[in-house]
Design an enzyme around this catalytic site. Structure first.
Site, mmCIF file in Angstrom:
data_model
loop_
_atom_site.group_PDB
_atom_site.id
_atom_site.type_symbol
_atom_site.label_atom_id
_atom_site.label_comp_id
_atom_site.label_asym_id
_atom_site.label_seq_id
_atom_site.Cartn_x
_atom_site.Cartn_y
_atom_site.Cartn_z
ATOM 1 N N SER A 143 0.861 -1.199 0.000
ATOM 2 C CA SER A 143 0.000 0.000 0.000
ATOM 3 C C SER A 143 0.884 1.231 0.000
ATOM 4 C CB SER A 143 -0.890 0.010 1.252
ATOM 5 O OG SER A 143 -1.550 1.262 1.380
ATOM 6 N N TYR A 157 -1.291 -0.489 10.384
ATOM 7 C CA TYR A 157 -1.478 -0.978 9.012
ATOM 8 C C TYR A 157 -0.341 -0.481 8.112
ATOM 9 C CZ TYR A 157 -3.554 -1.273 4.314
ATOM 10 O OH TYR A 157 -3.777 -1.536 2.985
HETATM 11 P P1 NAP Z 1 -11.279 -6.478 0.784
HETATM 12 O O1 NAP Z 1 -12.218 -6.057 -0.302
HETATM 13 O O2 NAP Z 1 -11.657 -6.203 2.207
HETATM 14 O O3 NAP Z 1 -10.966 -8.045 0.582
HETATM 15 C C1 NAP Z 1 -10.137 -8.673 1.512
HETATM 16 C C2 NAP Z 1 -9.948 -10.117 1.114
HETATM 17 O O4 NAP Z 1 -9.000 -10.712 1.999
HETATM 18 C C3 NAP Z 1 -11.202 -10.948 1.177
HETATM 19 O O5 NAP Z 1 -11.162 -11.891 0.135
HETATM 20 C C4 NAP Z 1 -11.076 -11.645 2.534
HETATM 21 O O6 NAP Z 1 -11.769 -12.882 2.583
HETATM 22 C C5 NAP Z 1 -9.581 -11.871 2.571
HETATM 23 N N1 NAP Z 1 -9.038 -12.038 3.910
HETATM 24 C C6 NAP Z 1 -9.126 -11.189 4.969
HETATM 25 N N2 NAP Z 1 -8.485 -11.696 6.037
HETATM 26 C C7 NAP Z 1 -7.978 -12.896 5.646
HETATM 27 C C8 NAP Z 1 -7.237 -13.900 6.281
HETATM 28 N N3 NAP Z 1 -6.862 -13.798 7.583
HETATM 29 N N4 NAP Z 1 -6.902 -15.017 5.582
HETATM 30 C C9 NAP Z 1 -7.280 -15.152 4.275
HETATM 31 N N5 NAP Z 1 -7.993 -14.220 3.616
HETATM 32 C C10 NAP Z 1 -8.344 -13.110 4.298
HETATM 33 O O7 NAP Z 1 -9.845 -5.797 0.607
HETATM 34 P P2 NAP Z 1 -9.114 -5.143 -0.680
HETATM 35 O O8 NAP Z 1 -9.394 -3.690 -0.649
HETATM 36 O O9 NAP Z 1 -9.343 -5.952 -1.878
HETATM 37 O O10 NAP Z 1 -7.604 -5.324 -0.199
HETATM 38 C C11 NAP Z 1 -6.762 -6.324 -0.747
HETATM 39 C C12 NAP Z 1 -5.332 -5.965 -0.417
HETATM 40 O O11 NAP Z 1 -5.064 -4.673 -0.943
HETATM 41 C C13 NAP Z 1 -5.048 -5.870 1.088
HETATM 42 O O12 NAP Z 1 -3.780 -6.420 1.359
HETATM 43 C C14 NAP Z 1 -5.063 -4.377 1.347
HETATM 44 O O13 NAP Z 1 -4.263 -4.032 2.447
HETATM 45 C C15 NAP Z 1 -4.488 -3.858 0.041
HETATM 46 N N6 NAP Z 1 -4.804 -2.459 -0.230
HETATM 47 C C16 NAP Z 1 -6.095 -2.042 -0.398
HETATM 48 C C17 NAP Z 1 -6.332 -0.692 -0.641
HETATM 49 C C18 NAP Z 1 -7.728 -0.144 -0.822
HETATM 50 O O14 NAP Z 1 -7.892 1.096 -0.790
HETATM 51 N N7 NAP Z 1 -8.726 -0.965 -1.006
HETATM 52 C C19 NAP Z 1 -5.268 0.215 -0.723
HETATM 53 C C20 NAP Z 1 -3.972 -0.261 -0.559
HETATM 54 C C21 NAP Z 1 -3.740 -1.599 -0.316
HETATM 55 P P3 NAP Z 1 -13.195 -13.000 3.366
HETATM 56 O O15 NAP Z 1 -14.150 -12.047 2.687
HETATM 57 O O16 NAP Z 1 -13.585 -14.432 3.195
HETATM 58 O O17 NAP Z 1 -12.924 -12.598 4.782
#
Ligand code: NAP
Length: 248
Positions: A143, A157
């Site tokens: 991130s 985070y």
């Molecule tokens: P999201 O929509 O909340 O999806 C999170 C995913 O991770 C879901 O599939 C969830 O599965 C899974 N997950 C959560 N905890 C887990 C665990 N302990 N073991 C296995 N799977 C787990 O998040 P996202 O926005 O796509 O984020 C994905 C990545 O991008 C993350 O690493 C986040 O830090 C990074 N990121 C996101 C943003 C943003 O603005 N969205 C920005 C920078 C970085 P379940 O639904 O089954 O729990």
């Protein structure tokens, strides 16, 4: 046989978009999830509709035994592995460091950092030429918070993602001569459900004006960078930290 990709956190958001984009590029995809089996199965169905194989595999990446079981199941069902995307990750509610419990910080690092280490370890044991593998690629989802620090939001985070960055650079150099490339993408503010999980469902829209491009990003825009890093087009790219942040 198509190459096999494992996407952790593949059931929603950036991971789900990556599963779809990878399938469109010829990968068979294993969709890992923590809780929401129906969401994972929906993504797998989309992958299959593109003519690829797909599997859904439940595992909490913070639990080392579950990670080992996840890869054993993948060995049985897919029979090989060429790529890993560590997208599973969590935020938490906005808090100052002097308000954070030890349990909160430990959970943040267990999922975001230790989970990525454990999955990379198991992937390397299958992909690295040192272990008799045929090579492969790993992409960690970091991130831009790693560089911004996220004060008064979630410094824990941001620090966990800085650890992912250093992990990426170090591991890339460690295995560069073994046929495995390791890179990271650093998304900015992407419109996914992660913000609601941190108690701020409108965060992406609210912060749009602070982004040089004046809008949040979409999960498919991050996925496009991830599948490029996985591909042979990125054959000489390793240890890279690629910002996908609209200039943030
Ligand atoms: P999201 O929509 O909340 O999806 C999170 C995913 O991770 C879901 O599939 C969830 O599965 C899974 N997950 C959560 N905890 C887990 C665990 N302990 N073991 C296995 N799977 C787990 O998040 P996202 O926005 O796509 O984020 C994905 C990545 O991008 C993350 O690493 C986040 O830090 C990074 N990121 C996101 C943003 C943003 O603005 N969205 C920005 C920078 C970085 P379940 O639904 O089954 O729990």
């Amino acid at each position: 046989m198509n190459p096999v990709l494992l996407v952790t956190g593949g059931s929603r958001g950036i991971g789900a978009a990556t599963a779809r984009a990878a399938a469109a590029r010829g990968w068979d995809v294993a969709v890992n999830y923590a809780r929401d089996a129906a969401a994972a199965q929906a993504v797998a169905a989309e992958v299959r509709s593109l003519g690829r194989r797909a599997w859904t595999l439940q595992a909490d990446v913070a639990d080392d035994a579950q990670v080992r079981a996840l890869f054993s199941a993948l060995d049985r069902e897919a029979g090989g592995l060429s790529g890993l995307v560590n997208s599973a990750g969590v935020v938490d509610v906005a808090a100052r460091v002097d308000e954070m419990s030890a349990e909160r910080v430990a959970r943040m690092f267990a999922i975001n950092v230790l989970g990525s280490f454990a999955c990379a370890r198991e992937a390397l044991r299958r992909m690295s030429r040192r272990h008799g593998g045929a090579g492969g690629a790993i992409v960690n989802v970091s991130s831009v918070a790693a560089t911004l620090g996220s004060p008064a939001q979630y410094v824990d985070y941001a620090a966990s993602k800085a650890a992912v960055d250093t992990f990426t650079v170090g591991l890339a150099r460690e295995v560069a001569a073994e046929g495995v490339r390791v890179n990271a993408v650093r998304p900015g503010i992407i419109d996914t459900e992660i913000h609601a999980s941190g108690g701020q469902p409108d965060r992406a829209r609210r912060l749009a004006a602070s982004v040089p491009m004046q809008r949040p990003g979409r999960a498919d825009e991050v996925a496009a960078a991830i599948v490029w890093l996985l591909s042979d087009e990125a054959a000489y790219t390793t240890g890279a930290l690629l910002d996908v942040s609209g200039g943030r």
